[in-house]
Design a protein around this motif. Structure first.
Motif, PDB file in Angstrom:
ATOM      1  N   SER A  70      -8.295   9.168  -7.690  1.00 39.10           N
ATOM      2  CA  SER A  70      -6.451   8.731  -7.604  1.00 39.10           C
ATOM      3  C   SER A  70      -6.821   7.042  -7.890  1.00 39.10           C
ATOM      4  O   SER A  70      -6.050   6.669  -7.973  1.00 39.10           O
ATOM      5  CB  SER A  70      -6.320   9.215  -6.160  1.00 39.10           C
ATOM      6  N   LYS A  71      -7.426   6.700  -7.432  1.00 42.07           N
ATOM      7  CA  LYS A  71      -7.789   5.200  -7.592  1.00 42.07           C
ATOM      8  C   LYS A  71      -8.336   4.538  -9.156  1.00 42.07           C
ATOM      9  O   LYS A  71      -7.949   3.534  -9.831  1.00 42.07           O
ATOM     10  CB  LYS A  71      -8.551   4.648  -6.459  1.00 42.07           C
ATOM     11  N   GLY A 118      -4.813  -4.108   3.477  1.00 36.73           N
ATOM     12  CA  GLY A 118      -5.437  -3.261   2.190  1.00 36.73           C
ATOM     13  C   GLY A 118      -5.711  -5.256   1.187  1.00 36.73           C
ATOM     14  O   GLY A 118      -5.571  -5.124   1.915  1.00 36.73           O
ATOM     15  N   SER A 119      -6.798  -4.545   0.507  1.00 37.77           N
ATOM     16  CA  SER A 119      -7.595  -5.641  -0.369  1.00 37.77           C
ATOM     17  C   SER A 119      -6.977  -5.378  -1.660  1.00 37.77           C
ATOM     18  O   SER A 119      -7.054  -6.191  -2.090  1.00 37.77           O
ATOM     19  CB  SER A 119      -9.150  -5.018  -0.631  1.00 37.77           C
ATOM     20  N   ARG A 120      -6.117  -4.393  -1.986  1.00 33.78           N
ATOM     21  CA  ARG A 120      -5.953  -4.866  -3.526  1.00 33.78           C
ATOM     22  C   ARG A 120      -4.455  -3.503  -3.692  1.00 33.78           C
ATOM     23  O   ARG A 120      -4.366  -2.722  -2.799  1.00 33.78           O
ATOM     24  CB  ARG A 120      -6.988  -3.973  -4.776  1.00 33.78           C
ATOM     25  N   ASP A 121      -3.887  -3.752  -4.375  1.00 33.62           N
ATOM     26  CA  ASP A 121      -2.096  -2.833  -4.809  1.00 33.62           C
ATOM     27  C   ASP A 121      -2.828  -2.085  -5.801  1.00 33.62           C
ATOM     28  O   ASP A 121      -3.105  -2.439  -7.167  1.00 33.62           O
ATOM     29  CB  ASP A 121      -0.776  -3.953  -4.785  1.00 33.62           C
ATOM     30  N   GLN A 177       0.552  -1.270  -0.660  1.00 31.65           N
ATOM     31  CA  GLN A 177       0.135  -0.099   0.283  1.00 31.65           C
ATOM     32  C   GLN A 177       0.709   1.557   0.344  1.00 31.65           C
ATOM     33  O   GLN A 177       0.319   2.494  -0.432  1.00 31.65           O
ATOM     34  CB  GLN A 177      -1.639   0.018   1.325  1.00 31.65           C
ATOM     35  N   LEU A 178       2.166   1.325   0.762  1.00 32.45           N
ATOM     36  CA  LEU A 178       2.309   2.254   0.899  1.00 32.45           C
ATOM     37  C   LEU A 178       3.277   3.776  -0.654  1.00 32.45           C
ATOM     38  O   LEU A 178       3.627   4.738   0.128  1.00 32.45           O
ATOM     39  CB  LEU A 178       3.934   1.637   1.803  1.00 32.45           C
ATOM     40  N   PHE A 179       3.790   2.978  -1.077  1.00 28.18           N
ATOM     41  CA  PHE A 179       3.904   3.699  -2.640  1.00 28.18           C
ATOM     42  C   PHE A 179       2.797   4.050  -3.304  1.00 28.18           C
ATOM     43  O   PHE A 179       2.898   5.485  -3.969  1.00 28.18           O
ATOM     44  CB  PHE A 179       4.521   2.205  -3.808  1.00 28.18           C
ATOM     45  N   TYR A 180       1.378   3.108  -3.113  1.00 27.55           N
ATOM     46  CA  TYR A 180       0.558   4.147  -3.815  1.00 27.55           C
ATOM     47  C   TYR A 180       0.679   5.257  -2.770  1.00 27.55           C
ATOM     48  O   TYR A 180       0.068   6.124  -4.123  1.00 27.55           O
ATOM     49  CB  TYR A 180      -0.550   3.639  -3.771  1.00 27.55           C
ATOM     50  N   TYR A 181       0.457   5.438  -1.769  1.00 27.66           N
ATOM     51  CA  TYR A 181       0.083   6.640  -0.927  1.00 27.66           C
ATOM     52  C   TYR A 181       0.979   7.483  -0.950  1.00 27.66           C
ATOM     53  O   TYR A 181       1.118   9.016  -1.147  1.00 27.66           O
ATOM     54  CB  TYR A 181      -0.107   6.719   0.421  1.00 27.66           C
ATOM     55  N   LEU A 182       2.518   7.332  -1.191  1.00 28.57           N
ATOM     56  CA  LEU A 182       3.173   7.761  -1.489  1.00 28.57           C
ATOM     57  C   LEU A 182       3.435   9.089  -2.948  1.00 28.57           C
ATOM     58  O   LEU A 182       3.793  10.069  -3.252  1.00 28.57           O
ATOM     59  CB  LEU A 182       4.914   7.207  -1.502  1.00 28.57           C
ATOM     60  N   LEU A 183       3.105   8.098  -3.772  1.00 28.41           N
ATOM     61  CA  LEU A 183       2.943   8.561  -5.409  1.00 28.41           C
ATOM     62  C   LEU A 183       1.278   9.314  -5.391  1.00 28.41           C
ATOM     63  O   LEU A 183       1.595  10.700  -6.181  1.00 28.41           O
ATOM     64  CB  LEU A 183       3.120   7.858  -6.384  1.00 28.41           C
TER      65      LEU A 183
END
Length: 497
Positions: free
Chosen positions: A336-337, A304-307, A268-274
């Motif tokens: 954003s999703k 999280g349920s998905r990347d 999940q983290l990289f999605y939040y950072l971007l």
């Protein structure tokens, strides 16, 4: 990924960069390292007064964190593990005047290897204190050492009552990423306290306030922090300043409940950072603060349920939005999703500006004329496909939302459209919907008659153009565009019905 190291010399010393990202500036690195190291070790000294302390440093190959750990005579041994041999070499050469030769100290043993690999071989309950001093994640693989599995390993090798500290990301600029780390630490069984600090050199690079976490299996309380004893001759850290770092504005702190936990199975983290969707709202909570030393809380986040950076997840999000927009026409989509930032140099501001331009562009489309053109060109397709496209065009022209098409057809079209958009996000100059590559035979696979495909790219030799694929790509872009237009302008589509 190749690593680029760069040292910039200036009047106050030097600044060190990895792949263009500032790691430290000797003008103010003491600020960063004292807050990362001193509270953790001082708390461990207080909790284990009769013990010779064993400390693990993960990352920190520049030797600066080790320098500050060595301030404590109670520390008998330090294991330092860092996977970058070039940084370790610099620690013993260019950085030596600043780390005071810490990595050559008899109490320090250096392991040049991956931290997760090293820790997985360490026995349970091995260290009184652990310090994680990693670089900022610049790709999904870098977030492994911020996962729940990583912190579970850290928890396993930590002696009961021991302490950890880890650097984080900016709670100011990457709030969701920061709180994702907080919730991930809590989910790994660590009682974590967030800290934030203004570091001038980081601010000058636009990084915002920087974040850390102090943690333990046992609760950390204010009176305990008040009682810890600091070494002499610190440059910046005082008890009063340390207490202030635990204070966050409510505007930032409240978003800690809106994130999911980062795991290896579902990152999940990289999605939040971007995609740092958090933005300071109007003055509703202005001036209100939360002191995390005054509260004791458990994790509130779920797995999280998905990347969200994967094509499969993005297509699923689009399909869900397609049905939700039909059931609730006024609901606003989470863009954003649907169109997440995929690259670190593609900033959220660029996304917002791109979407604003896309909205304007879609508003300029003459849908009826576009459909007529598509149908004219579709005569070059096989009769069955041309007939189906004609029926589809009639339904779109009649104002039927795509969701009213046969479900399998609508889902198929959406997934193809999303694939094209995703390909544009990742490789904007190589997707087939934008045309074809050069007419040279460079890269052409011998033995084929007309062309070949590679990943999402399709190339053609000798200027030959596969018109069927081009028309199909244009049709899908048109359909995806009209559907995207409906998302941005739900009221317009309702009026059409």
């Amino acid at each position: 990924m190749a690593t680029s190291l760069f040292i910039e010399h200036h009047a106050n010393g030097l600044a060190f960069y990895i792949n263009g990202d500032l790691q430290f500036d000797t003008a103010d690195e003491a600020l960063y390292h004292e807050y990362l190291v001193i509270p953790t070790i001082a708390l461990a000294v207080q909790r284990f007064p009769e013990n010779d302390l064993r400390v693990l440093i993960c990352g920190g190959g520049d030797g600066l964190a080790a320098r500050d750990v060595l301030r404590f005579s109670q520390v008998s041994h330090i294991d330092l593990v860092d996977c970058n041999p070039e940084v370790l070499e610099l620690a013993n050469t260019a950085f030596k005047p600043y780390n005071t030769g810490s990595l050559e100290n008899d109490r320090v043993t250096v392991y040049p290897q991956e931290a997760l690999e090293f820790v997985s071989t360490v026995a349970d309950n091995s260290y009184h204190a652990i310090i994680c001093d990693f670089t900022y994640p610049t790709c999904p693989e870098d977030t492994t050492i911020y996962s729940r599995e990583w912190f579970q390993q850290i928890n396993r090798v930590l002696i009961s009552g021991g302490t950890i500290s880890t650097n984080g990301v900016s709670p100011e600029n990457r709030s969701n990423g920061f709180w994702c780390l907080y919730q991930t630490l809590l989910s790994a069984g660590l009682k974590a306290k967030p800290l934030q600090l203004e570091i001038p050199s980081f601010h000058s690079h636009g990084y915002g306030n920087w974040g850390f976490f102090l943690g333990s299996q046992a609760q950390i309380i204010a009176s305990e922090i008040e009682a810890i004893v600091f070494p002499e001759d610190l440059e910046t850290l005082t008890h009063e300043k340390l207490f202030q770092t635990f204070v966050f504005s409510e505007e930032i702190a409240n978003s800690r409940h809106d994130v999911t936990i980062h795991t290896l199975e579902c990152p999940q983290l990289f999605y939040y950072l971007l995609n740092p969707s958090f933005e300071l709202t109007e003055k509703e909570n202005a001036g209100k603060t939360i002191n995390f030393l005054d509260i004791q809380e458990s994790g509130t986040a779920i797995l999280g349920s998905r990347d969200l950076l994967k094509l499969e997840s993005m297509a699923q999000a689009w399909l869900e939005q397609m049905y939700e927009s039909s059931a609730s026409p006024d609901a606003q989509p989470n863009i954003s999703k649907l169109l997440p930032v995929q690259h670190r140099y593609h900033s959220p501001k660029m996304t917002r500006e791109g979407l604003a331009y896309l909205r304007h562009l879609l508003g300029e489309i003459d849908l009826s004329r576009l459909l007529n053109t598509l149908l004219e060109r579709s005569q070059e397709l096989p009769p069955k496909i041309a007939g189906e496209l004609k029926q589809l065009a009639e339904k779109i022209r009649a104002g039927q939302p795509i969701v009213n098409l046969p479900p399998k057809t609508a889902e198929f079209l959406m997934m193809l459209s999303v694939t094209l958009l995703m390909a544009n996000l990742l490789t904007p100059d190589a997707v087939f919907a934008k045309g074809y590559s050069s007419g040279t035979s460079s890269g052409y696979s011998s033995g084929t008659s007309s062309g070949y495909s590679s990943g999402s790219s399709i190339y053609y030799a000798d200027g030959y153009i596969n018109w069927e694929l081009k028309i199909l790509g244009l049709v899908l872009i048109g359909i995806g565009g009209s559907w995207l237009s409906n998302i941005f302008n739900p009221s317009d589509s309702n009026n059409d019905e």
